[in-house]
Motif scaffolding. Structure first.
Motif, short mmCIF file in Angstrom:
data_model
loop_
_atom_site.label_atom_id
_atom_site.label_comp_id
_atom_site.label_asym_id
_atom_site.label_seq_id
_atom_site.Cartn_x
_atom_site.Cartn_y
_atom_site.Cartn_z
N SER A 145 0.85 -1.19 0.00
CA SER A 145 0.00 0.00 0.00
C SER A 145 0.89 1.24 0.00
O SER A 145 2.10 1.16 0.25
N GLY A 146 0.29 2.40 -0.23
CA GLY A 146 1.04 3.66 -0.22
C GLY A 146 1.78 3.88 1.09
O GLY A 146 2.95 4.23 1.10
N GLY A 147 1.09 3.61 2.18
CA GLY A 147 1.70 3.80 3.49
C GLY A 147 2.85 2.83 3.74
O GLY A 147 3.87 3.19 4.33
N GLN A 148 2.67 1.61 3.24
CA GLN A 148 3.74 0.62 3.39
C GLN A 148 4.96 1.00 2.55
O GLN A 148 6.10 0.85 2.98
N ARG A 149 4.70 1.53 1.36
CA ARG A 149 5.82 1.99 0.52
C ARG A 149 6.59 3.11 1.21
O ARG A 149 7.81 3.15 1.18
N GLN A 150 5.82 3.99 1.83
CA GLN A 150 6.47 5.09 2.54
C GLN A 150 7.35 4.54 3.67
O GLN A 150 8.45 5.03 3.91
N ARG A 151 6.87 3.48 4.32
CA ARG A 151 7.66 2.90 5.41
C ARG A 151 8.92 2.22 4.89
O ARG A 151 9.96 2.25 5.55
N VAL A 152 8.83 1.62 3.69
CA VAL A 152 10.04 1.06 3.08
C VAL A 152 11.03 2.20 2.80
O VAL A 152 12.23 2.08 3.07
N ALA A 153 10.49 3.31 2.29
CA ALA A 153 11.36 4.47 1.99
C ALA A 153 12.03 4.99 3.27
O ALA A 153 13.20 5.38 3.24
N ILE A 154 11.29 4.95 4.37
CA ILE A 154 11.87 5.40 5.64
C ILE A 154 12.96 4.44 6.10
O ILE A 154 14.05 4.86 6.50
N ALA A 155 12.67 3.15 5.99
CA ALA A 155 13.69 2.15 6.38
C ALA A 155 14.95 2.35 5.53
O ALA A 155 16.07 2.32 6.04
N ARG A 156 14.75 2.61 4.24
CA ARG A 156 15.90 2.83 3.36
C ARG A 156 16.68 4.08 3.79
O ARG A 156 17.91 4.10 3.77
N SER A 157 15.95 5.13 4.17
CA SER A 157 16.63 6.37 4.56
C SER A 157 17.50 6.17 5.80
O SER A 157 18.46 6.90 6.02
N LEU A 158 17.16 5.16 6.61
CA LEU A 158 17.90 4.91 7.85
C LEU A 158 19.04 3.92 7.66
O LEU A 158 19.84 3.70 8.57
N ALA A 159 19.11 3.32 6.46
CA ALA A 159 20.06 2.21 6.26
C ALA A 159 21.49 2.60 6.60
O ALA A 159 22.21 1.86 7.26
N GLY A 172 2.60 13.85 2.43
CA GLY A 172 1.94 14.29 1.20
C GLY A 172 0.84 13.42 0.63
O GLY A 172 -0.32 13.82 0.61
N ASN A 173 1.20 12.23 0.19
CA ASN A 173 0.23 11.41 -0.54
C ASN A 173 -0.42 10.35 0.34
O ASN A 173 -0.92 9.34 -0.15
N LEU A 174 -0.42 10.58 1.64
CA LEU A 174 -0.86 9.52 2.54
C LEU A 174 -2.14 9.91 3.28
O LEU A 174 -2.42 11.09 3.48
N ASP A 175 -2.89 8.88 3.70
CA ASP A 175 -4.04 9.18 4.55
C ASP A 175 -3.52 9.69 5.89
O ASP A 175 -2.35 9.48 6.24
N SER A 176 -4.36 10.35 6.67
CA SER A 176 -3.85 11.07 7.83
C SER A 176 -3.30 10.13 8.90
O SER A 176 -2.35 10.47 9.60
N LYS A 177 -3.85 8.93 8.99
CA LYS A 177 -3.36 7.99 10.01
C LYS A 177 -1.92 7.58 9.69
O LYS A 177 -1.05 7.57 10.56
N THR A 178 -1.67 7.27 8.42
CA THR A 178 -0.31 6.87 8.02
C THR A 178 0.63 8.06 8.15
O THR A 178 1.77 7.91 8.61
N GLY A 179 0.16 9.24 7.77
CA GLY A 179 0.97 10.44 7.90
C GLY A 179 1.41 10.67 9.33
O GLY A 179 2.57 10.97 9.61
N THR A 180 0.48 10.50 10.25
CA THR A 180 0.79 10.69 11.67
C THR A 180 1.79 9.64 12.15
O THR A 180 2.74 9.94 12.87
N TYR A 181 1.62 8.41 11.69
CA TYR A 181 2.57 7.35 12.04
C TYR A 181 3.99 7.73 11.63
O TYR A 181 4.95 7.59 12.40
N ILE A 182 4.12 8.23 10.41
CA ILE A 182 5.44 8.61 9.88
C ILE A 182 6.05 9.73 10.74
O ILE A 182 7.24 9.67 11.09
N LEU A 183 5.24 10.71 11.08
CA LEU A 183 5.75 11.83 11.89
C LEU A 183 6.16 11.36 13.28
O LEU A 183 7.19 11.77 13.81
N GLU A 184 5.34 10.49 13.87
CA GLU A 184 5.68 9.93 15.18
C GLU A 184 7.00 9.17 15.11
O GLU A 184 7.82 9.23 16.01
#
Ligand code: ADP
Ligand code: ADP
Length: 232
Positions: A145-159, A172-184
């Motif tokens: 899903s979009g949110g899962q892709r974003q989480r892969v991108a985050i994991a990659r950024s931390l590699a 940006g392109n995420l529902d608000s729940k996923t957006g909040t998860y990313i910010l947290e």
């Protein structure tokens, strides 16, 4: 001293005969461990700013220092080396490679750094577990899903375990729940691992996490606001 220092930075784009100043006279200090939100409307110069701070581009005029090193006139190969060591990127479009699975995408920056493949794989698995995708290691981006892709991108950024994480419209392109998860999640990286977090956005939601809010408009820093968060 600041980790990142922009002094009288200008970025001028050339379109045929026409010149356009996308950034004008920008002064900005970012300290190690700060959570900075660069906030501005569309067209204000946010992406340009992110490209400069992220060592993806150099200014037309002015000085940018990273760790006291003047990076304003470095050539691309030197910039690439700095990016590879110091900066984790989270792009709006995620920039995942469609033919690589989650794990392969995450460990790509480690392969560029010629990290031992077994170590890279182990770290990739750990990172995907941290972002809650331990069961999606072999999924392609199209199978997430979009949110899962974003989480892969985050994991990659931390590699590469970068001191700086630079995120372009992370909600940006995420529902608000996923957006909040990313910010947290970014906030946790900031608090627990003392990472320097820089978010470039038009969305006000990230502002609540910021130590410093940089308002930009028409290519200029309009004002800088400091927050006293109850931490440290
Ligand atoms: P934002 O990310 O806030 O939307 P940008 O940094 O992308 O803003 O763009 C700032 C301004 O610079 C805009 O007016 C845009 O049209 C212009 N601009 C951006 N990139 C280029 C480019 N490569 N060539 C010419 N103009 C550009
Ligand atoms: P936009 O701001 O137009 O939505 P992105 O968020 O995808 O675009 O990317 C922001 C900026 O970073 C763009 O100028 C793009 O050229 C650059 N960029 C994106 N991905 C990469 C990458 N993997 N490597 C280098 N530069 C990139």
């Amino acid at each position: 001293t600041p980790l990142i220092k922009l002094s009288d930075v200008w970025k001028t784009y050339q379109m045929g005969e026409i010149e356009f100043d996308a950034l004008k006279n920008v002064d900005l200090d970012i300290y190690s461990g700060e959570f900075v939100v660069i906030l501005g409307p569309s067209g204000s110069g946010k992406s340009t700013m992110m490209n400069l701070i992220g060592c993806l581009d150099v200014p037309s005029k002015g000085i940018i220092r990273l760790d006291d090193q003047d990076i304003s006139k470095l050539k691309e190969s030197d910039l690439a080396q700095i990016r590879g060591q110091s900066i984790g990127f989270i792009f709006q479009q995620f920039n995942l490679i469609p033919t690589l699975n989650s794990l392969e995408n995450v460990i790509l920056p480690l392969e560029f750094q010629e990290v031992d493949p077994d170590i890279a794989k182990k770290r990739g698995q750990e990172l995907l577990e941290i972002v809650g995708l331990g069961d999606k290691l072999t999924n392609l981006p199209s199978q997430l899903s979009g949110g899962q892709r974003q989480r892969v991108a985050i994991a990659r950024s931390l590699a590469i375990d970068p001191p700086i994480i630079l995120a372009d419209e992370p909600t940006g392109n995420l529902d608000s729940k996923t957006g909040t998860y990313i910010l947290e999640f970014l906030n946790e990286m900031h608090q627990k691992e003392k990472k320097t977090i820089i978010i470039v956005t038009h969305d006000t939601e990230p502002v609540q996490y910021a130590d410093k809010i940089v308002y930009i408009r028409d290519g200029q820093v309009e004002k800088i606001e400091y927050r006293n968060k109850m931490e440290n």
